[in-house]
Design an enzyme around this catalytic site. Structure first.
Site, short mmCIF file in Angstrom:
data_model
loop_
_atom_site.label_atom_id
_atom_site.label_comp_id
_atom_site.label_asym_id
_atom_site.label_seq_id
_atom_site.Cartn_x
_atom_site.Cartn_y
_atom_site.Cartn_z
N HIS A 99 0.83 -1.22 0.00
CA HIS A 99 0.00 0.00 0.00
C HIS A 99 0.86 1.26 0.00
CE1 HIS A 99 -3.29 -2.74 1.29
NE2 HIS A 99 -2.34 -3.25 2.06
N SER A 115 15.00 19.97 -19.04
CA SER A 115 13.83 20.80 -19.31
C SER A 115 14.30 22.06 -20.03
CB SER A 115 13.15 21.17 -17.99
OG SER A 115 12.45 22.40 -18.11
N LYS A 127 16.52 20.48 -13.98
CA LYS A 127 15.88 19.19 -14.20
C LYS A 127 16.75 18.13 -14.86
CE LYS A 127 11.39 19.25 -13.82
NZ LYS A 127 10.75 18.13 -13.23
N GLU A 185 9.22 7.04 -18.10
CA GLU A 185 7.84 7.50 -18.35
C GLU A 185 7.36 6.97 -19.70
OE1 GLU A 185 7.96 11.83 -17.57
OE2 GLU A 185 9.60 11.30 -16.23
#
Ligand code: ARG
Length: 463
Positions: A160, A282, A288, A295
């Protein structure tokens, strides 16, 4: 040449096909990648036609020679064909006509594009599945190397997304190996199904009146047998569904792993980092370094899941016998194969560039709640029923919370107030190395068990 005569089926037509229809029904851009497999199929077919005396032996020999030279060109990436041909099968027939003279007109004897197309499709799919199996094996080996180098490194295990119990990093890495092993087995099964029965020799749908030797063609092309029903032979695409199912599940596994690694590599967790060469920046935020590759693994899996649904939807309304709908079968499978191959290659690169941050893992292992289950099992070993042990430890945790103290900093006497079964050794339990070494079950995270699993994987993956 234009007009009906350049088609495989021009005889019945006096008018040229409408440009709109040609554009819409054209499939060369998709099926041209099966050039090699179409040629292999034609070589086996032509050889069999000659041996079975269905066509003159010298015509068969001429065809085999021409097709073999085209195959060589195809394998060197040098084969060129008419880009306006309807599909790769028509394009190759035109090339054969140019080179083989009158023998060319005998190649399509006892054959329909319906059995020809699906034969090429099966051969091509099987070859590509095998490549993915090999890449997946390479990725598994890299995961195994990571598991070996992780050694005794321990991390919090989660359920969880809450701290659960300490677990060896190697144990988590080996859990991915198990998933990918099943994926490899499924891919291999799909590949075997794909090459189980040869469709060629089934004609358009009912077979042929000519004495073909299907077994010989099957053997030459590496199939294990021949299709037993000619109608089924030209419409069966189950092998593709099974391939897509294996790829969808592989994609799902890759996506789960990507999701986990994205989270573990955040500033908040800081468990993992990746080689800078794997990260992307970025355009606006100078700080970044993003794990876009993970992803995109996660995103690509959605296409694989969708491909399976598209394919089943394509099939579900089709009656017996070839329907042109089946032309779209290839683009779905080809894209899925390309996509999965890219994802697996990316996984392997990601695994190689993965580093664990020991300090961040150690900091989380300070959470005493991670040892609650060990405390309860300790009490069971002292003779308490598990339900009672669970309650005692729950009460201890509440007590420590309310007193604003860490459980591991309480005295053994305080523990004994909750159960006289606690001994002085209870404080030793708040230690990740002790926690994993207390596990005894087969398949557990005990370091000896994990070492045994590493040995098992070494022998499973070798070769
Ligand atoms: N390009 C077609 C396909 O991929 C070839 C088969 C055409 N057969 C036919 N009967 N029209 O399925």
């Amino acid at each position: 040449m234009s007009g009906p005569s350049r088609k495989l089926w021009g005889g019945r037509f006096s008018k040229s096909t409408s440009r709109t229809v040609e554009r819409f029904t054209h499939s060369l851009n998709v099926d041209q990648r099966m050039a090699r497999e179409d040629l292999l199929g034609s070589i086996a077919h032509a050889r069999m036609l000659g041996k079975s005396r269905i066509i003159p032996r010298k015509d068969a020999a001429r065809l085999v020679k021409v097709l073999t030279s085209l195959l060589k060109e195809a394998e060197q990436g040098k084969l060129r064909w008419d880009p306006s041909a309807e599909d790769i099968h028509s394009a190759i027939q035109t090339l054969v006509e140019k080179k083989a003279g009158s023998a060319a007109g005998r190649l399509h004897t006892a054959r329909s594009r319906n059995d020809q197309v699906v034969t090429s499709f099966r051969l091509y799919s099987a070859r590509r599945i095998e490549t993915i199996e090999r890449s997946l094996l390479a990725a598994q080996k890299k995961l195994l190397a990571q598991a070996q180098s992780a050694g005794p490194l321990t991390m919090p295990g989660y359920t969880h997304w809450r701290h659960a119990q300490p677990v060896l990093v190697a144990h988590i890495l080996l859990s991915y190996l198990e998933m990918f092993q099943r994926d490899r087995e499924r891919l291999s099964a799909a590949r075997q199904r794909t090459l189980a029965e040869l469709p060629l020799g089934s004609g358009a749908l009912t077979g042929t009146s000519l004495p073909v030797n299907r077994a010989a063609v099957s053997k030459e092309l590496g199939f294990s047998g021949i299709k037993q029903n000619s109608v089924d032979a030209v419409t069966d695409r189950d092998f593709a569904v099974e391939t897509l199912a294996a790829l969808a599940l592989l994609g799902t596994h890759l996506s789960r792993l990507a999701e986990e690694w994205i989270l573990w590599s955040t500033a908040e967790f800081g468990f993992l980092s990746f080689d800078e060469g794997l990260l992307t920046g970025s355009s606006m935020m100078p700080q970044k370094q993003n794990p876009d590759f993970l992803e995109l693994i996660r995103a690509n899996s959605s296409k694989l899941i969708g491909d399976q649904t598209s394919f089943l939807t394509l099939l579900k309304g089709l009656p017996s016998g070839y329907q042109r709908d089946l032309q779209l079968d290839k683009e779905i499978v080809f894209e899925a194969l390309d996509r999965a191959e890219g994802m697996v290659e990316m996984l392997a690169a990601g695994v190689s560039g993965l580093r664990w941050n020991k300090a961040a893992l150690a900091a989380q292992l300070q959470d005493d709640s991670l040892y609650a289950t060990d405390l309860a099992e300790y009490l069971v070993q002292k003779g308490l029923p598990f339900a009672q042990a669970h309650r005692v430890v729950g009460q201890l945790l509440t007590h420590a919370d309310q007193a604003g103290q860490r459980l591991s900093k309480l005295t053994p006497e305080s523990f004994r107030r909750f159960s006289p079964a606690f001994g002085r050794d209870v404080l030793k339990l708040f230690n990740p190395a002790v926690s994993v070494a207390r596990k005894r079950s087969a398949g557990s995270t005990h370091p000896d068990e994990v070492a045994r699993q590493i040995r098992r994987w070494k022998s499973l993956l070798k070769g």
